[in-house]
Design an enzyme around this catalytic site. Structure first.
Site, PDB file in Angstrom:
ATOM      1  N   SER A 122       0.810  -1.211   0.000  1.00 44.95           N
ATOM      2  CA  SER A 122       0.000   0.000   0.000  1.00 44.95           C
ATOM      3  C   SER A 122       0.847   1.266   0.000  1.00 44.95           C
ATOM      4  O   SER A 122       0.313   2.367  -0.037  1.00 44.95           O
ATOM      5  CB  SER A 122      -0.926   0.005   1.226  1.00 44.95           C
ATOM      6  OG  SER A 122      -0.191  -0.211   2.403  1.00 44.95           O
ATOM      7  N   HIS A 173      -2.516  -2.960  -5.813  1.00 50.43           N
ATOM      8  CA  HIS A 173      -2.969  -2.561  -4.480  1.00 50.43           C
ATOM      9  C   HIS A 173      -4.489  -2.680  -4.409  1.00 50.43           C
ATOM     10  O   HIS A 173      -5.219  -1.798  -4.853  1.00 50.43           O
ATOM     11  CB  HIS A 173      -2.506  -1.125  -4.179  1.00 50.43           C
ATOM     12  CG  HIS A 173      -2.952  -0.629  -2.846  1.00 50.43           C
ATOM     13  ND1 HIS A 173      -3.157   0.711  -2.574  1.00 50.43           N
ATOM     14  CD2 HIS A 173      -3.242  -1.293  -1.691  1.00 50.43           C
ATOM     15  CE1 HIS A 173      -3.556   0.839  -1.329  1.00 50.43           C
ATOM     16  NE2 HIS A 173      -3.609  -0.351  -0.764  1.00 50.43           N
ATOM     17  N   GLU A 196      -5.398  -0.239  -7.375  1.00 50.11           N
ATOM     18  CA  GLU A 196      -4.337   0.666  -7.838  1.00 50.11           C
ATOM     19  C   GLU A 196      -3.267  -0.172  -8.537  1.00 50.11           C
ATOM     20  O   GLU A 196      -2.696  -1.072  -7.924  1.00 50.11           O
ATOM     21  CB  GLU A 196      -3.693   1.394  -6.649  1.00 50.11           C
ATOM     22  CG  GLU A 196      -4.296   2.718  -6.312  1.00 50.11           C
ATOM     23  CD  GLU A 196      -3.464   3.479  -5.289  1.00 50.11           C
ATOM     24  OE1 GLU A 196      -3.218   4.675  -5.496  1.00 50.11           O
ATOM     25  OE2 GLU A 196      -3.060   2.884  -4.272  1.00 50.11           O
ATOM     26  N   ASN A 253      -3.214   6.155  -0.469  1.00 52.79           N
ATOM     27  CA  ASN A 253      -2.717   6.416   0.881  1.00 52.79           C
ATOM     28  C   ASN A 253      -2.000   7.752   1.014  1.00 52.79           C
ATOM     29  O   ASN A 253      -1.892   8.285   2.119  1.00 52.79           O
ATOM     30  CB  ASN A 253      -1.814   5.272   1.331  1.00 52.79           C
ATOM     31  CG  ASN A 253      -2.632   4.076   1.778  1.00 52.79           C
ATOM     32  OD1 ASN A 253      -3.612   4.231   2.494  1.00 52.79           O
ATOM     33  ND2 ASN A 253      -2.256   2.892   1.335  1.00 52.79           N
TER      34      ASN A 253
END
Length: 296
Positions: free
Chosen positions: A118, A139, A151, A189
């Protein structure tokens, strides 16, 4: 590409295995112990039971999905015939580098190596292999069987062919792949973690309490879950790890973890998985909440 190995049977790993298996792929689920694998399979089975109860799948669909999964405690044995390996181990750079070295040695030359990281650099992970052009980030979002986004992170050397293959593969899973470049935290993130950290800072500075902060964000910003509850759900140790990766990568103080988050992780208060974080998830507290509901 119908043969996929998944490294790690934890929350993300069993979710990824579930998703591939339900989409008709043969999955080799790999972890270091039989106990971890059993917990992973039990979780998949329970999640499939929920889908049966909601009439989204049949009992036969559940049996077929579970039948598509084989478990292994050995990486070389588990990846022997894999066209794709998805690593979903703990968010720890040293562990991931060790795993990718093993995968590079054990996998066929044409196997694509993906990481569910992540925040950690795909370029850095790829550099320990002899096939950096075939290393990519996938991800997934938690819970994997439900969340649509994946992702797709291109490392510095990731080839167009591999990127296109993984984009199309993600669509076969019923996901919506979004391509991003390889910088700390990627997109999800890089935006999410500073918000969670700021919510923790707001609590740390005594601006408001836990439930008050979450209520403001849920009712005022239409978030389905408050930031402190979400941090508990993700795992406070994971939040801290991601923030540290971004802080180290950018050297920008805005990514520095709140001291309260650091202390809670050191104290073992990791959120849902440890039974306590910003909220209490122990059975006694659950019973107390239920009793209060019935007494109203």
């Amino acid at each position: 590409m119908k043969n996929v190995a998944v490294i790690g049977a934890g929350t993300m790993g069993n979710g990824i295995a579930h998703t591939f298996a339900q989409s008709g792929f043969k999955v080799q689920l790999i972890d270091i112990s039989e106990a971890s694998l059993k917990r992973g399979i039990d979780t998949i089975s329970k999640n499939l039971d929920r889908m049966v109860a909601k009439e989204k799948i049949t009992d036969a669909d559940k049996a077929e999905t579970l039948g598509n999964i084989t478990t292994f405690t050995s990486i070389p044995e588990g990846v022997e015939y894999a066209s794709l390996v998805v690593e979903a181990a703990t968010e720890n750079i040293d562990l991931k580098l060790k795993i990718f070295k093993q995968l590079d040695e054990a996998c066929p030359e044409d196997t694509i190596l993906a990481s569910n990281t992540s925040s950690i650099s795909i370029t850095q992970i790829a550099a320990v292999t002899s096939r950096p052009n075939m290393v990519i980030g996938m991800h997934f979002m938690n819970p994997v069987p439900i969340m649509k986004l994946v992702e797709i992170i291109r490392g510095y050397n990731t080839s167009d062919e591999v990127t296109n293959t993984i984009m199309e593969l993600s669509k076969q899973l019923g996901k919506i792949p979004t391509e991003v470049n390889d910088y700390p935290g990627f997109v999800a993130n890089r935006i999410l973690m500073p918000m969670l950290n700021e919510a923790i800072e707001t609590l740390y500075n005594g601006v408001a309490g836990v439930e008050e902060i979450d209520t403001v964000m849920k009712l005022g910003m239409a978030h389905p879950m408050g930031p402190l509850q979400l941090a508990d759900f993700i795992g406070l140790d994971i939040c801290l790890s991601i923030l540290n990766v971004m802080y180290d990568g950018f050297k920008n103080p805005k990514y520095a973890p709140c001291p309260l988050l650091v202390n809670m992780v050191m104290a073992g208060k990791l959120g849902v998985k440890s039974g306590e974080g910003f909220y209490d998830y122990t059975e006694s507290k659950k019973a107390e909440k239920i009793a209060k509901q019935f007494s109203k």
